[in-house]
Design a protein around this motif. Sequence first.
Motif, PDB file in Angstrom:
ATOM      1  N   GLY A  56     -29.121  23.891 -95.796  1.00 37.36           N
ATOM      2  CA  GLY A  56     -28.946  22.458 -95.523  1.00 37.36           C
ATOM      3  C   GLY A  56     -28.346  22.222 -94.144  1.00 37.36           C
ATOM      4  O   GLY A  56     -28.750  21.308 -93.410  1.00 37.36           O
ATOM      5  N   LEU A  57     -27.401  23.079 -93.785  1.00 34.68           N
ATOM      6  CA  LEU A  57     -26.736  22.966 -92.486  1.00 34.68           C
ATOM      7  C   LEU A  57     -27.698  23.308 -91.347  1.00 34.68           C
ATOM      8  O   LEU A  57     -27.746  22.607 -90.322  1.00 34.68           O
ATOM      9  CB  LEU A  57     -25.524  23.899 -92.485  1.00 34.68           C
ATOM     10  CG  LEU A  57     -24.688  24.001 -91.220  1.00 34.68           C
ATOM     11  CD1 LEU A  57     -24.159  22.640 -90.796  1.00 34.68           C
ATOM     12  CD2 LEU A  57     -23.529  24.974 -91.450  1.00 34.68           C
ATOM     13  N   VAL A 106     -20.238  15.526 -85.803  1.00 36.05           N
ATOM     14  CA  VAL A 106     -20.985  14.544 -86.571  1.00 36.05           C
ATOM     15  C   VAL A 106     -20.043  13.494 -87.150  1.00 36.05           C
ATOM     16  O   VAL A 106     -18.871  13.752 -87.375  1.00 36.05           O
ATOM     17  CB  VAL A 106     -21.802  15.189 -87.718  1.00 36.05           C
ATOM     18  CG1 VAL A 106     -22.793  16.171 -87.133  1.00 36.05           C
ATOM     19  CG2 VAL A 106     -20.901  15.869 -88.723  1.00 36.05           C
ATOM     20  N   GLN A 152     -33.080  14.955 -95.997  1.00 31.62           N
ATOM     21  CA  GLN A 152     -33.426  16.145 -96.779  1.00 31.62           C
ATOM     22  C   GLN A 152     -33.513  15.743 -98.254  1.00 31.62           C
ATOM     23  O   GLN A 152     -32.618  15.069 -98.760  1.00 31.62           O
ATOM     24  CB  GLN A 152     -32.372  17.251 -96.623  1.00 31.62           C
ATOM     25  CG  GLN A 152     -32.204  17.765 -95.202  1.00 31.62           C
ATOM     26  CD  GLN A 152     -31.243  18.949 -95.122  1.00 31.62           C
ATOM     27  OE1 GLN A 152     -31.131  19.755 -96.043  1.00 31.62           O
ATOM     28  NE2 GLN A 152     -30.532  19.046 -94.002  1.00 31.62           N
ATOM     29  N   ALA A 208     -26.169  19.900 -95.728  1.00 35.00           N
ATOM     30  CA  ALA A 208     -26.725  18.803 -94.933  1.00 35.00           C
ATOM     31  C   ALA A 208     -25.608  17.911 -94.400  1.00 35.00           C
ATOM     32  O   ALA A 208     -25.581  17.562 -93.218  1.00 35.00           O
ATOM     33  CB  ALA A 208     -27.705  17.990 -95.783  1.00 35.00           C
ATOM     34  N   TRP A 209     -24.665  17.576 -95.273  1.00 41.54           N
ATOM     35  CA  TRP A 209     -23.561  16.689 -94.873  1.00 41.54           C
ATOM     36  C   TRP A 209     -22.658  17.364 -93.840  1.00 41.54           C
ATOM     37  O   TRP A 209     -22.180  16.718 -92.899  1.00 41.54           O
ATOM     38  CB  TRP A 209     -22.765  16.271 -96.101  1.00 41.54           C
ATOM     39  CG  TRP A 209     -21.744  15.201 -95.843  1.00 41.54           C
ATOM     40  CD1 TRP A 209     -20.385  15.334 -95.861  1.00 41.54           C
ATOM     41  CD2 TRP A 209     -21.998  13.817 -95.544  1.00 41.54           C
ATOM     42  NE1 TRP A 209     -19.787  14.129 -95.593  1.00 41.54           N
ATOM     43  CE2 TRP A 209     -20.748  13.174 -95.397  1.00 41.54           C
ATOM     44  CE3 TRP A 209     -23.171  13.065 -95.382  1.00 41.54           C
ATOM     45  CZ2 TRP A 209     -20.633  11.818 -95.094  1.00 41.54           C
ATOM     46  CZ3 TRP A 209     -23.055  11.709 -95.076  1.00 41.54           C
ATOM     47  CH2 TRP A 209     -21.797  11.102 -94.936  1.00 41.54           C
ATOM     48  N   LEU A 210     -22.437  18.654 -93.994  1.00 38.66           N
ATOM     49  CA  LEU A 210     -21.656  19.389 -92.982  1.00 38.66           C
ATOM     50  C   LEU A 210     -22.320  19.269 -91.615  1.00 38.66           C
ATOM     51  O   LEU A 210     -21.643  19.258 -90.585  1.00 38.66           O
ATOM     52  CB  LEU A 210     -21.537  20.871 -93.356  1.00 38.66           C
ATOM     53  CG  LEU A 210     -20.558  21.245 -94.459  1.00 38.66           C
ATOM     54  CD1 LEU A 210     -20.659  22.727 -94.782  1.00 38.66           C
ATOM     55  CD2 LEU A 210     -19.118  20.886 -94.072  1.00 38.66           C
ATOM     56  N   GLY A 211     -23.650  19.187 -91.626  1.00 39.31           N
ATOM     57  CA  GLY A 211     -24.387  19.081 -90.382  1.00 39.31           C
ATOM     58  C   GLY A 211     -24.718  17.648 -90.001  1.00 39.31           C
ATOM     59  O   GLY A 211     -25.474  17.422 -89.055  1.00 39.31           O
ATOM     60  N   GLY A 212     -24.212  16.672 -90.741  1.00 36.28           N
ATOM     61  CA  GLY A 212     -24.380  15.280 -90.362  1.00 36.28           C
ATOM     62  C   GLY A 212     -25.624  14.606 -90.894  1.00 36.28           C
ATOM     63  O   GLY A 212     -25.990  13.529 -90.436  1.00 36.28           O
ATOM     64  N   GLU A 213     -26.279  15.215 -91.869  1.00 36.14           N
ATOM     65  CA  GLU A 213     -27.444  14.573 -92.466  1.00 36.14           C
ATOM     66  C   GLU A 213     -27.174  14.198 -93.923  1.00 36.14           C
ATOM     67  O   GLU A 213     -26.349  14.808 -94.595  1.00 36.14           O
ATOM     68  CB  GLU A 213     -28.669  15.496 -92.400  1.00 36.14           C
ATOM     69  CG  GLU A 213     -29.310  15.529 -91.024  1.00 36.14           C
ATOM     70  CD  GLU A 213     -30.679  16.191 -90.986  1.00 36.14           C
ATOM     71  OE1 GLU A 213     -31.316  16.106 -89.936  1.00 36.14           O
ATOM     72  OE2 GLU A 213     -31.105  16.789 -91.995  1.00 36.14           O
TER      73      GLU A 213
END
Lengths: 193, 174
Positions: A60-61, A191, B23, B63-68
């Motif tokens: 996901g990252l 972010v 995602q 995803a959230w860790l990466g801003g999505e």
Amino acid sequence: MSGKLERRAAMATLLADRGDDLLVVPGLGSTTYDLAAAGDDDRNFYLWGAMGGAAMIGLGLALAQPDKRVAVITGDGEMLMGMGALATIGIQRPGNLAIVVFDNGVYGETGMQPSHTQSGVDLLAVAAACGIGPCLDVRDEAALRDLAARLKDLRETLFARVLIEASEPPRVLPERDGVVLKDRFRAAVGVKA
Amino acid sequence: MNVQITDWPDRLFATLKRAGIRQVGYVPDAGHARLIDRCRADPDIRDVVLTTEEEGVALAAGAWLGGERAALLMQSSGLGNCVNMFSLARSCRFPLLMLITMRGEWEEFNPWQVPMGSIVDPVLKLCEAEVYRVTKPEDVESTAERAVQHVFGDERIGAIILSQHLIGKKVWTK
């Protein structure tokens, strides 16, 4: 000992001069302690639970941050619990994701009980069968240095099994508050909500 | 599958798009078939087919860790697979938006769907998830909007429950 790699030294080699753009997700237990021992960093997302989830957090990252490199560095037991993730990652294959398994064939956190890999289950073959490539079998210092170099120049999803000795170095315990870990990581990545 | 002729999956898709979802993790499910098709066809959404639902809980955290923002689609049987992985979202307060199609509650031919289907609401509550249940097509969009606000605004777990009444019964003989 068997001449296998020592886990703390292996982690230090992989993360030497890691650069600002390397984000690291370890598994719960020993690889989290190894990562903390290599030096705390806001771009480490330590796990204290979520067994089987490290590789998918990495996916996901990696999808969300295509301009940064993501290294999941976990243990054989943690990877076995989430082995389906290798199938999921095998069909996504982001170019900035590396899955590195420190394989010592035992569950170190719980008393060194043998894991499946000690009896022949081959995570490297599983990763290759899932379409992940390259898949690297890291058994000595030279191969470890090659892996470290590849991590600096990731171009495709990479899997590596690093054969390490079944040692239990003194635990280095990082931050346990998940909200703190999440917030500092996101701030380091830059972010916002 | 004998689905009612209604555009509620398209309304869900529109809500996901307005929410900026990038995602979408899913285990294939007949009730979500149209929504999955819409996500797969959208160039701005990365569709991630999972081998088991808890992978999606971890995917959404990454995803959230990466801003999505991510969403997770599953049917009710998949909820049980997620319970320990919810520790990740609960310990770190990761936003987790789930869209769950129900089985085992209405016109269910397969009795094996009932044990999990019958405990969806209490399991979600025990896991500190907010439950947004929809039974009528006209309520889908407004309910989904509220769930999105709660999940991403407050970094919480929310589950949009799409009732079997809404989805229609599965046809077993062909």
